[in-house]
Design a protein around this motif. Structure first.
Motif, mmCIF file in Angstrom:
data_model
loop_
_atom_site.group_PDB
_atom_site.id
_atom_site.type_symbol
_atom_site.label_atom_id
_atom_site.label_comp_id
_atom_site.label_asym_id
_atom_site.label_seq_id
_atom_site.Cartn_x
_atom_site.Cartn_y
_atom_site.Cartn_z
ATOM 1 N N SER A 381 0.827 -1.218 0.000
ATOM 2 C CA SER A 381 0.000 0.000 0.000
ATOM 3 C C SER A 381 0.859 1.265 0.000
ATOM 4 O O SER A 381 0.343 2.349 0.228
ATOM 5 C CB SER A 381 -0.915 -0.006 1.223
ATOM 6 O OG SER A 381 -0.147 -0.031 2.407
ATOM 7 N N GLY A 382 2.145 1.098 -0.226
ATOM 8 C CA GLY A 382 3.021 2.271 -0.246
ATOM 9 C C GLY A 382 4.419 1.830 -0.619
ATOM 10 O O GLY A 382 4.670 0.639 -0.821
ATOM 11 N N PRO A 383 5.343 2.796 -0.716
ATOM 12 C CA PRO A 383 6.702 2.437 -1.129
ATOM 13 C C PRO A 383 7.447 1.609 -0.071
ATOM 14 O O PRO A 383 7.319 1.879 1.123
ATOM 15 C CB PRO A 383 7.395 3.788 -1.330
ATOM 16 C CG PRO A 383 6.517 4.800 -0.699
ATOM 17 C CD PRO A 383 5.160 4.228 -0.482
ATOM 18 N N VAL A 384 8.181 0.621 -0.560
ATOM 19 C CA VAL A 384 9.009 -0.211 0.326
ATOM 20 C C VAL A 384 10.305 0.545 0.585
ATOM 21 O O VAL A 384 10.918 1.065 -0.347
ATOM 22 C CB VAL A 384 9.326 -1.557 -0.365
ATOM 23 C CG1 VAL A 384 10.220 -2.421 0.507
ATOM 24 C CG2 VAL A 384 8.039 -2.287 -0.721
ATOM 25 N N GLN A 385 10.701 0.617 1.853
ATOM 26 C CA GLN A 385 11.951 1.318 2.181
ATOM 27 C C GLN A 385 12.998 0.317 2.610
ATOM 28 O O GLN A 385 12.756 -0.476 3.524
ATOM 29 C CB GLN A 385 11.692 2.254 3.349
ATOM 30 C CG GLN A 385 11.936 3.709 3.033
ATOM 31 C CD GLN A 385 11.614 4.531 4.266
ATOM 32 O OE1 GLN A 385 10.450 4.638 4.643
ATOM 33 N NE2 GLN A 385 12.636 5.059 4.900
ATOM 34 N N ARG A 386 14.155 0.361 1.923
ATOM 35 C CA ARG A 386 15.188 -0.635 2.234
ATOM 36 C C ARG A 386 16.280 -0.063 3.123
ATOM 37 O O ARG A 386 16.578 1.122 3.080
ATOM 38 C CB ARG A 386 15.823 -1.139 0.937
ATOM 39 C CG ARG A 386 14.813 -1.825 0.086
ATOM 40 C CD ARG A 386 15.344 -2.587 -1.077
ATOM 41 N NE ARG A 386 14.209 -2.893 -1.944
ATOM 42 C CZ ARG A 386 13.290 -3.792 -1.676
ATOM 43 N NH1 ARG A 386 13.369 -4.512 -0.583
ATOM 44 N NH2 ARG A 386 12.263 -3.988 -2.491
ATOM 45 N N LEU A 387 16.869 -0.958 3.901
ATOM 46 C CA LEU A 387 17.952 -0.576 4.801
ATOM 47 C C LEU A 387 19.190 -0.202 3.995
ATOM 48 O O LEU A 387 19.544 -0.895 3.035
ATOM 49 C CB LEU A 387 18.274 -1.762 5.718
ATOM 50 C CG LEU A 387 19.411 -1.554 6.706
ATOM 51 C CD1 LEU A 387 18.976 -0.614 7.829
ATOM 52 C CD2 LEU A 387 19.846 -2.896 7.313
ATOM 53 N N ARG A 388 19.837 0.890 4.401
ATOM 54 C CA ARG A 388 21.076 1.288 3.718
ATOM 55 C C ARG A 388 22.232 0.504 4.327
ATOM 56 O O ARG A 388 22.795 0.886 5.347
ATOM 57 C CB ARG A 388 21.288 2.797 3.887
ATOM 58 C CG ARG A 388 22.439 3.347 3.102
ATOM 59 C CD ARG A 388 22.492 4.863 3.155
ATOM 60 N NE ARG A 388 23.614 5.355 2.386
ATOM 61 C CZ ARG A 388 24.847 5.514 2.878
ATOM 62 N NH1 ARG A 388 25.115 5.230 4.137
ATOM 63 N NH2 ARG A 388 25.825 5.966 2.111
ATOM 64 N N SER A 389 22.533 -0.630 3.704
ATOM 65 C CA SER A 389 23.586 -1.508 4.227
ATOM 66 C C SER A 389 24.057 -2.433 3.118
ATOM 67 O O SER A 389 23.241 -2.873 2.305
ATOM 68 C CB SER A 389 23.004 -2.349 5.368
ATOM 69 O OG SER A 389 23.881 -3.392 5.718
ATOM 70 N N ASN A 390 25.365 -2.725 3.103
ATOM 71 C CA ASN A 390 25.826 -3.728 2.134
ATOM 72 C C ASN A 390 26.027 -5.077 2.840
ATOM 73 O O ASN A 390 26.508 -6.027 2.246
ATOM 74 C CB ASN A 390 27.137 -3.305 1.466
ATOM 75 C CG ASN A 390 28.323 -3.406 2.411
ATOM 76 O OD1 ASN A 390 28.169 -3.305 3.622
ATOM 77 N ND2 ASN A 390 29.510 -3.595 1.861
ATOM 78 N N PHE A 391 25.633 -5.156 4.117
ATOM 79 C CA PHE A 391 25.854 -6.361 4.916
ATOM 80 C C PHE A 391 24.549 -7.128 5.149
ATOM 81 O O PHE A 391 24.521 -8.352 5.086
ATOM 82 C CB PHE A 391 26.488 -5.938 6.249
ATOM 83 C CG PHE A 391 26.776 -7.052 7.200
ATOM 84 C CD1 PHE A 391 27.578 -8.125 6.828
ATOM 85 C CD2 PHE A 391 26.261 -7.033 8.489
ATOM 86 C CE1 PHE A 391 27.848 -9.158 7.717
ATOM 87 C CE2 PHE A 391 26.528 -8.059 9.382
ATOM 88 C CZ PHE A 391 27.322 -9.127 8.990
ATOM 89 N N ILE A 392 23.498 -6.374 5.434
ATOM 90 C CA ILE A 392 22.196 -6.993 5.703
ATOM 91 C C ILE A 392 21.178 -6.493 4.689
ATOM 92 O O ILE A 392 21.045 -5.285 4.459
ATOM 93 C CB ILE A 392 21.721 -6.650 7.143
ATOM 94 C CG1 ILE A 392 22.625 -7.323 8.184
ATOM 95 C CG2 ILE A 392 20.269 -7.030 7.363
ATOM 96 C CD1 ILE A 392 22.473 -8.824 8.330
#
Ligand code: HEM
Length: 413
Positions: A381-392
């Motif tokens: 129902s809205g934009p997915v926000q991703r974690l700023r990480s290259n590890f997880i």
């Protein structure tokens, strides 16, 4: 395939999901890749399933003592937690620590975690249905680690969520959602670690006075090599369990629901076929590859895939790539809930293979059984926000609504 810009250290490429193309290109063209960093030289990035497995299983050739994550330095230096915290400790000490922590992952504990997580997830889903939707990442997925933390350490619901706030900040130390971009990343990491230590130090003080049926009371009575555990050892390993379990399980839950929403045919199969649950959880783990890579340090010269890795070099093992290797998985880019066999490397392999794997399977099975059993289906129902990480590989916001019985809004695969 044209060569994408390869920078495995840039978290923004991971936010934009560009790592899939980078890893696929490396796997095809340069599975044992030397990644220049321009600072201290660089590190090796291994992307083939076979090459990665070789390193995971070579416990005398590769050390875990520089910690699981790439840091400011690309030299193979010991982490301050080396020899104290299980994940950053080599044999023979690793075995001693692991034997004593096994209690926290026993059959009895799995039952307690299943009960606690069932209770929390049921309440969270009922609330979401009553409200017509929720932010799945913050309102439902975090109930998985909350239930596990409560069962293992005996802390309250509120304290479990306080701890999750801290571990989230620790793993999200490069994400403006959790930290002020003006702050020094290393300092944020160190301060958050100090907060987690203080949290467990307080639990430890309470358990000294009033022991209970929990891990910390148990470690206070335990002996290692004929002596009691030091306070540092207890605190580091509690932190290891909290950081190892809190974000991984809840972020995998988010990736799993997002994948189901993106594959309505598979989502419908899961709802109709309860027997699919076990293979579905494994496919969700393979697909999400939440722990994108782990780090090792070479202890001697070792040849892998025709390249010579020198003693002292830093090596990264990209689980996220191994899990899409066509030499290991048929149609690896297909999300197939019935996939068997499915020997994904999401939990790693060898001696350090995730000690919480069965616990995570329990948490995820409780959740996806409940989701599949709902009379309605979830939709974004809205934009997915991703974690700023290259590890997880994390999702910090996953807004969903719940649709009618036939899943209106489903699109064909
Ligand atoms: C989907 C969920 C999970 C994923 C993807 C995951 C992933 C991993 C991976 C890849 C490793 C290997 C690290 C290495 O080789 O250096 C690991 C180790 C570990 N995990 Fe998990 N994990 C999950 C859940 C959990 C849970 C629920 C707990 C505890 C409650 C936990 C605690 C640990 C610990 C303590 C280690 C260190 C084991 C050792 O060094 O022997 N993990 N995990």
């Amino acid at each position: 395939m044209t060569r994408p810009v390869v920078d495995l250290t840039d978290p923004d490429r991971f936010v934009r999901q560009e790592h899939h193309a980078m890893l696929a290109w490396l796997r095809e063209n340069d599975p044992v890749h030397w990644h220049e960093t321009g600072q201290d030289g660089g590190f090796w990035a291994l992307t083939g399933y076979e090459e990665i497995s070789q390193v995971y299983l070579d416990h005398t050739g590769f050390s875990s003592e520089s910690g699981p994550m790439l840091g400011g330095s690309f030299r193979s230096e010991k982490d301050p937690s080396a020899g104290l915290m299980m994940v950053a400790t080599d044999l023979p000490r690793h075995r001693m620590i692991r034997q004593q922590l096994h209690w926290a992952f026993s059959q009895d504990m799995l039952r307690r975690v299943a009960e606690q997580v069932t209770r929390l997830v049921t309440t969270a889903l009922e609330r979401a249905l009553a409200d017509g939707g929720c932010d799945f990442a913050t309102d439902v997925a975090t109930e998985l680690p909350a239930g596990a933390v409560m069962a293992i350490t005996g802390v309250s619901y509120r304290d479990a969520h306080d701890l999750i706030g801290m571990t989230r900040r620790m793993i999200g130390f490069r994400d403006p959602h959790f930290t002020d971009p003006a702050e020094d990343e290393r300092l944020v990491l160190a301060m958050t670690q100090a907060d987690i230590f203080e949290f467990f130090a307080e639990v430890l003080r309470a358990r000294r006075k009033n022991p209970g049926p929990d891990l910390i009371s148990r470690l206070l009575k335990a002996e290692m090599n004929g002596r009691a555990w030091t306070e540092d050892e207890i605190l580091y390993n509690c932190m290891n369990i909290a950081v190892g379990g809190n974000e991984t399980s809840s972020y995998t839950a988010c990736s799993g629901l997002e994948a189901l929403i993106g594959h309505p045919g598979q989502y419908a199969e899961l709802r109709q076929t309860p027997g699919l649950l076990d293979s579905a959880v494994n496919e969700i783990l393979r697909w999400s590859s939440t722990n994108l890579y782990v780090r090792r340090g070479a202890l001697r010269d070792v040849e892998i895939g025709g390249r010579m890795i020198r003693s002292g070099d830093v090596v990264t093992l990209w689980n996220a790539s191994a899990n899409r290797d066509a030499k290991q998985f048929t149609d690896p880019e297909t999300f197939d809930l019935a996939r068997t066999p499915n020997r994904h490397l999401s939990y790693g392999a060898g001696l350090h293979r995730c000690i919480g794997a069965m616990l995570a399977q329990t948490e995820l099975s409780v959740l996806f059984r409940a989701i599949a059993g709902l009379p309605v289906t979830a939709a974004l129902s809205g934009p997915v926000q991703r974690l700023r990480s290259n590890f997880i590989n994390g999702t910090i916001s996953l807004p969903v609504t719940f649709h009618g019985r036939n899943g209106t809004g489903d699109r064909p695969e």
